[in-house]
Enzyme design. Sequence first.
Site, mmCIF file in Angstrom:
data_model
loop_
_atom_site.group_PDB
_atom_site.id
_atom_site.type_symbol
_atom_site.label_atom_id
_atom_site.label_comp_id
_atom_site.label_asym_id
_atom_site.label_seq_id
_atom_site.Cartn_x
_atom_site.Cartn_y
_atom_site.Cartn_z
ATOM 1 N N HIS A 44 107.502 11.555 124.869
ATOM 2 C CA HIS A 44 108.216 10.770 125.871
ATOM 3 C C HIS A 44 107.236 9.844 126.599
ATOM 4 O O HIS A 44 107.211 9.767 127.831
ATOM 5 C CB HIS A 44 108.953 11.686 126.845
ATOM 6 C CG HIS A 44 110.102 12.409 126.218
ATOM 7 N ND1 HIS A 44 111.384 11.911 126.184
ATOM 8 C CD2 HIS A 44 110.162 13.596 125.554
ATOM 9 C CE1 HIS A 44 112.185 12.751 125.540
ATOM 10 N NE2 HIS A 44 111.465 13.780 125.146
ATOM 11 N N TYR A 46 103.096 21.542 127.830
ATOM 12 C CA TYR A 46 103.048 20.487 128.842
ATOM 13 C C TYR A 46 101.692 20.504 129.550
ATOM 14 O O TYR A 46 101.144 19.462 129.903
ATOM 15 C CB TYR A 46 104.161 20.681 129.875
ATOM 16 C CG TYR A 46 105.550 20.369 129.388
ATOM 17 C CD1 TYR A 46 105.865 20.302 128.036
ATOM 18 C CD2 TYR A 46 106.578 20.164 130.292
ATOM 19 C CE1 TYR A 46 107.151 20.035 127.599
ATOM 20 C CE2 TYR A 46 107.876 19.889 129.870
ATOM 21 C CZ TYR A 46 108.148 19.834 128.519
ATOM 22 O OH TYR A 46 109.430 19.569 128.099
#
EC number: 1.11.1.-
Length: 324
Positions: free
Chosen positions: A47, A308
Amino acid sequence: MKMTITGLVLAVASTNCFGADNSNLSVQIIDTFEKNFGITEGKRRNHTKGFCFEGTFNPVDPTIKRYSNSPLFKETSIAIGRLSHKGGNNSAPDNKPGEHGMGLLIRAKNGEEQRMAMNTLDFFPVATPEGFLLLNKAKSGDAQAKQMLTIKHPEILNFKAHMAKKTKNIELYENMHFNSINSFYLTNEQGKKTPVRWSFEPTSKTKLPQQVKASENFLFANIKANLQTGPVAWNMVVTIANPEDPINDASALWQGEHKTIIAARLDLQKVNSEANGKCDGINFDPLILTSGFEPSDDPILKARSPSYSVSFGRRLSEKANINK
């Protein structure tokens, strides 16, 4: 800088929760993203292309308080988020169909924070982080990974069949549905746990502009213009699991009728580029939860936090080197 340091501390803490094996797996997953897409220094590994927004998170149906004592459902909270393209391409065109994401940080008045990482997929292609690594290796051209993927993870065949039936359209962020993908538990004052998933569904539809086919970068300007003429908002629709629903399998779509609650509404107030916004220093770790929420044992959910963290740590290091 304070937000960035806080995010890094939380990210490292999340990594340590899952042990060395999962941390190593997360490193491999991020390495494969970098192999597939390349590296845009200082940017997210997935993203990569996106922009920031600010708004409010407002409780709607008080029924949700029977299931959760979260402060998010008691009064209006501050929301900081990010809308993005799926994938590691910082120049992904807006005028081609694709999958998209919404990262969200909601800060309640009592100081508690909830973070969400949602996307437009209806469910996940595989059930385990090992399968996700294999999937990304297959995408990189690894012949052995391609061969083993459907053998070890036959659930991907269901995902491919589902995606083949979906209509591929160019869509505005204002009109997209964003899904939690993973399951969570709501907990109430009595300690009762209720398994749920949720989606953010647009409160109204906006017409796609005619010039979209000629514009590779229109989504940001479009949503900014629409904010000047009317509201841009999404309802948080919570879906309560039925007894037969798989709770810990993100690759399984819940079937049939379900009880749903419009728990809250996300109202946008402004959008900014990442350079001028507040979202770039945020790690949208979906395991940072307020009271009234608990994670399920979904292995994909547990793997998202350390993955992440790896991506966040790398881009912080790159930013530090760029700013020297």
